[in-house]
Design an enzyme around this catalytic site. Structure first.
Site, PDB file in Angstrom:
ATOM      1  N   SER A   1       9.321  30.081   4.722  1.00  0.00           N
ATOM      2  CA  SER A   1       8.763  30.663   3.499  1.00  0.00           C
ATOM      3  C   SER A   1       7.265  30.856   3.665  1.00  0.00           C
ATOM      4  O   SER A   1       6.637  30.257   4.547  1.00  0.00           O
ATOM      5  CB  SER A   1       9.021  29.737   2.306  1.00  0.00           C
ATOM      6  OG  SER A   1       8.045  28.713   2.225  1.00  0.00           O
ATOM      7  N   ASP A   2       6.680  31.691   2.836  1.00  0.00           N
ATOM      8  CA  ASP A   2       5.231  31.713   2.730  1.00  0.00           C
ATOM      9  C   ASP A   2       4.830  30.535   1.832  1.00  0.00           C
ATOM     10  O   ASP A   2       5.676  29.841   1.264  1.00  0.00           O
ATOM     11  CB  ASP A   2       4.756  33.041   2.161  1.00  0.00           C
ATOM     12  CG  ASP A   2       3.335  33.381   2.604  1.00  0.00           C
ATOM     13  OD1 ASP A   2       2.568  32.461   2.944  1.00  0.00           O
ATOM     14  OD2 ASP A   2       2.986  34.572   2.604  1.00  0.00           O
ATOM     15  N   TRP A   3       3.523  30.319   1.705  1.00  0.00           N
ATOM     16  CA  TRP A   3       3.002  29.178   0.948  1.00  0.00           C
ATOM     17  C   TRP A   3       3.566  29.199  -0.485  1.00  0.00           C
ATOM     18  O   TRP A   3       3.322  30.139  -1.235  1.00  0.00           O
ATOM     19  CB  TRP A   3       1.478  29.255   0.919  1.00  0.00           C
ATOM     20  CG  TRP A   3       0.799  28.147   0.181  1.00  0.00           C
ATOM     21  CD1 TRP A   3       0.647  28.040  -1.166  1.00  0.00           C
ATOM     22  CD2 TRP A   3       0.160  26.999   0.747  1.00  0.00           C
ATOM     23  NE1 TRP A   3      -0.046  26.906  -1.493  1.00  0.00           N
ATOM     24  CE2 TRP A   3      -0.358  26.238  -0.329  1.00  0.00           C
ATOM     25  CE3 TRP A   3      -0.037  26.525   2.043  1.00  0.00           C
ATOM     26  CZ2 TRP A   3      -1.060  25.052  -0.139  1.00  0.00           C
ATOM     27  CZ3 TRP A   3      -0.731  25.346   2.230  1.00  0.00           C
ATOM     28  CH2 TRP A   3      -1.227  24.617   1.151  1.00  0.00           C
ATOM     29  N   THR A   4       4.325  28.177  -0.830  1.00  0.00           N
ATOM     30  CA  THR A   4       5.007  28.023  -2.130  1.00  0.00           C
ATOM     31  C   THR A   4       5.886  29.225  -2.481  1.00  0.00           C
ATOM     32  O   THR A   4       6.169  29.472  -3.658  1.00  0.00           O
ATOM     33  CB  THR A   4       4.015  27.742  -3.290  1.00  0.00           C
ATOM     34  OG1 THR A   4       3.201  28.891  -3.523  1.00  0.00           O
ATOM     35  CG2 THR A   4       3.151  26.532  -3.009  1.00  0.00           C
ATOM     36  N   GLY A   5       6.326  29.960  -1.471  1.00  0.00           N
ATOM     37  CA  GLY A   5       7.134  31.143  -1.739  1.00  0.00           C
ATOM     38  C   GLY A   5       8.437  30.836  -2.444  1.00  0.00           C
ATOM     39  O   GLY A   5       8.914  31.637  -3.261  1.00  0.00           O
TER      40      GLY A   5
END
Length: 728
Positions: A252-256
């Site tokens: 995932s991206d950051w907190t995606g």
């Protein structure tokens, strides 16, 4: 493995920032011992990675950790930002920079980089345009593959039974997919694009990176067709795994994953279930997998098989890195000291930075071109807010780079002209309307034999969360440029005045383009910025960089890109009712692929077969000659248009390029092979095909090339790829 241990493996924990570098959050130690963390983001150094790896070996299963970092354009040796790297039109140099970054970062305990960013971007308001290769899918695909090979080495090094060398990183093309099409150029905004644009423009660099062997891929923040990428089984399973046969890891991206909640897809448990079922293997920063999925699985709402598959992929990545054989193999303090910022690496950074510089204007001053400057100059005024800003020269995402390692533009000129008196005046801040420094700038310009004006953006004015509503020169810098040029001209009409731009996006600078004797685009070039710039300004290197993006005249032209579609009423200056503006030319300030040299080049003898078959390749050649008295670099570019298709086609598309260095008077024939995949497009039925018919070819030094030829293909329509899986 217990279910909790599995979910721990899928959790990537973020590091914190300390005064001297990364810091380990206090809660991390106990979580690692409990097997509740499988990887770390932004933790590096031999000391910290070895200590945390030791804690992981105290856990019940003793599974080693993976350490990830955004190694974007260098580690301690920082190279040009990716947009600047794309300006080199040099895949070998791009791969070399990624290789050096991998060698250095791996020595500091890093296993995994979140690069390359391969998002195609047509809107320079979007701050993250600086992190990619610009607007063209062909150039983006070539450079994406080059970076993957540079980071990972040969494909076998991460796929064989034996542990790979300890100087490779897992590469991660990102952001999958469509992130560069954020509406309004606002980062994190929604995306609206057609399925055909998705396949013809957005997807090719991702597919090229996967074909080059990328071990991992990162999901994007945005949605496509109503489904955010982190919840899209169509994107992550149907396309990525089924169509492209990708067997690697999705992060995932950051907190995606957590951001699926504000997207409106449900509560924590619901969105975590959506993400794991879609195919997001590792959750970065947020911890919804760890906190909610165990209950969801036990309640039968999420299949355990989805978690098991993700864990297997992560463990395979750790095995491919050789961490089960030796968890400490990347953490070597002797190697860390030996390979960081070596003289060899700095030489490479300087050479690559030289190749990224684009000469936009070079008018005659006193009967000769303004550039290169004379080395016998006795006094030079270096003016502008960015002339002595080493942090900005580093650019964004500078890894372990340090401002004290950087040669600023001012420092580079002082090194190159040791016998000259070089004065420095800031003149104005980069981003305010303060004009109190104008008087000193005018005086410096009046008293010096030559003026170098360094303008543009600070490094924090582009990249993530740094979109701009206006891409004109910020603050009072344009007024400063006017004042400096006026003062210089008043003292001596023949005085050389050079404007150098530092920026992470194309800037709309029509007055500079029209008025400045010389205009140079230098991007953010990294640790050797000043040395490379001085090499070019003084003629020790030829400015052979070319624009990887179209430069607009004004923000109002955005989005503007060279490979646009035809309309029923294409722009015509003699017909009011055609596609244009009433207050501005419809053409760009500078076209894609443009750049000048200190040499001059002429193109001739474009040879194109008159006919061919849809299933066969064609060889196109063109002769380029250096018509000047000095050596120079040229990027020979080949563009193609399908003149009539079953769907509308772009006015032209880049299908080949070669950067060549030609001596004075030298001629060279450059050849390109056009394969069926170069001529294919997404047809009405969504299959990727080559259709019979007429094609136009252009060869030259930019997307505005005029030397043209034609060929006609006969035969049946050839299917290069079947229709993609139906969107769902």
């Amino acid at each position: 493995m217990t279910l909790e241990e599995k979910l721990g493996q899928l959790t990537m924990f973020p590091g914190a920032s300390g005064q001297t570098g990364p810091a380990v959050p206090p809660a991390a130690d106990s979580a690692v011992r409990a097997g509740a963390i499988g990887s770390f983001l932004s933790i590096w150094s031999v000391r910290d990675t070895r200590r945390l790896q030791g804690l992981a070996l105290q856990s019940r299963l003793k599974i080693p950790l993976v350490f990830a970092y955004d190694v974007i354009h260098g580690w301690r040796t920082v190279f040009p930002v990716p947009l600047g790297m794309a300006a080199t039109f040099d895949s070998a140099g791009t791969a070399q920079a990624a290789r050096i970054a991998a060698v250095e970062a791996a020595a500091a305990g890093v296993h995994w980089t979140f690069a390359p960013m391969v998002d195609i971007a047509r809107d320079p308001r979007w701050g993250r345009i600086v992190e990619g290769a610009g607007e063209d899918p062909y150039l983006g695909s070539v450079l994406a593959a080059a970076q993957v090979v540079g980071f990972q080495g040969d494909r076998g090094q991460l796929a064989g039974a034996a542990p790979p060398p300890t100087d490779v990183l897992l590469a991660t093309p990102k952001h999958f997919a469509g992130y560069g099409f954020a509406e309004g150029g606002r980062d994190y905004n929604t995306v609206e694009l057609t399925e055909r644009t998705l396949w013809d423009v957005v997807m090719p660099p991702f597919e090229a990176a996967i074909r080059a062997g990328a071990a991992t891929i990162m999901a994007s923040f945005n949605e496509i067709g109503g489904t955010p990428a982190h919840a899209s089984r169509w994107l992550l399973q149907d396309v990525l795994r089924d169509r492209w046969r990708f067997g690697g890891l999705v992060v995932s991206d950051w907190t995606g994953v957590a951001e699926l909640i504000p997207h409106g897809l449900g509560d924590s448990a619901t969105v975590a279930g959506r993400a794991i079922r879609a195919g997001v293997d590792v959750e970065m920063s947020s911890t919804l997998y760890r906190s909610t999925l165990a209950a969801e699985i036990r309640a039968g709402r999420v299949p355990i098989a989805a978690v098991d598959s993700a864990v297997v992929r992560l463990l395979r990545a750790k095995h491919a890195l050789g961490l089960f054989d030796d968890p400490y193999r990347y953490s070597d303090s002797t190697r860390e000291r030996r390979v960081l910022l070596t003289a060899e690496h700095r030489r490479a950074a300087r050479e690559i930075a030289r190749r990224a510089i684009v000469l936009l204007e070079n008018r005659a001053t006193g009967g000769a071109p303004t550039l290169p400057l004379r080395k016998a100059l006795r006094t030079v005024a270096v003016i502008g807010p960015l002339a002595d800003d080493p942090k900005s020269a580093l650019g964004n995402w500078w890894g372990a780079g340090k401002p004290e390692d950087v040669v600023s533009p001012l420092a580079g000129l002082r090194r190159a002209l040791p016998n000259a008196r070089i004065t420095h005046v800031r003149g104005a801040p980069a981003d305010t309307t303060d004009t109190t420094g104008f008087a000193a700038a005018r005086a410096a310009a009046r008293d010096a034999e030559a003026v170098v004006l360094v303008l543009g953006e600070r490094q924090d004015m582009s990249a993530e969360a740094s979109s701009r509503a206006s891409i004109e020169l910020p603050g009072a810098q344009l007024a400063l440029a006017r004042a400096v040029l006026q003062a210089a001209r008043a003292s001596s009409p023949a005085k050389p005045v050079v404007t150098v731009l530092l920026n992470g996006r194309p800037l709309a600078v029509p007055w500079l383009a029209d008025s400045m004797p010389a205009l140079v685009e230098s991007w953010f070039l990294g640790v050797e910025h000043g040395n490379a710039l001085a090499d070019v300004l003084l003629g020790d290197a030829d400015p052979g960089g070319r624009l990887p993006v179209t430069v607009p005249r004004a923000t109002g032209q955005v989005p503007i890109y060279y490979n646009h579609k035809l309309t029923g009423r294409p722009a015509n200056a003699n017909n009011h009712y055609t596609s244009k503006y009433i207050d501005l030319p419809w053409t760009p300030l500078y076209p894609f692929g443009f750049g000048r040299s200190y040499a001059t080049f002429a193109y001739s003898d474009l040879r194109v077969p008159a006919t061919g078959r849809t299933a066969d390749s064609l060889v196109v050649s063109v002769t380029v000659a250096n018509t000047s008295s000095r050596a120079g670099d040229e990027v020979v570019q080949l563009y193609v248009r399908d003149d009539a298709g079953s769907v509308t086609r772009p006015v032209r598309e880049l299908k080949g390029f070669q950067r060549v260095t030609l001596g004075a008077g030298e001629r060279r024939t450059v050849r390109f092979t056009l394969k069926p995949e170069h001529l294919a497009f997404t047809a009405l039925d969504m299959r990727r095909v080559v259709e019979p018919g007429a094609f136009t070819v252009w060869a030259g030094g930019s997307s505005a090339a005029t030397l043209e030829g034609r060929f006609r293909l006969s035969g049946d329509t050839v299917v290069v790829a079947p229709a993609p899986p139906p969107y769902r």
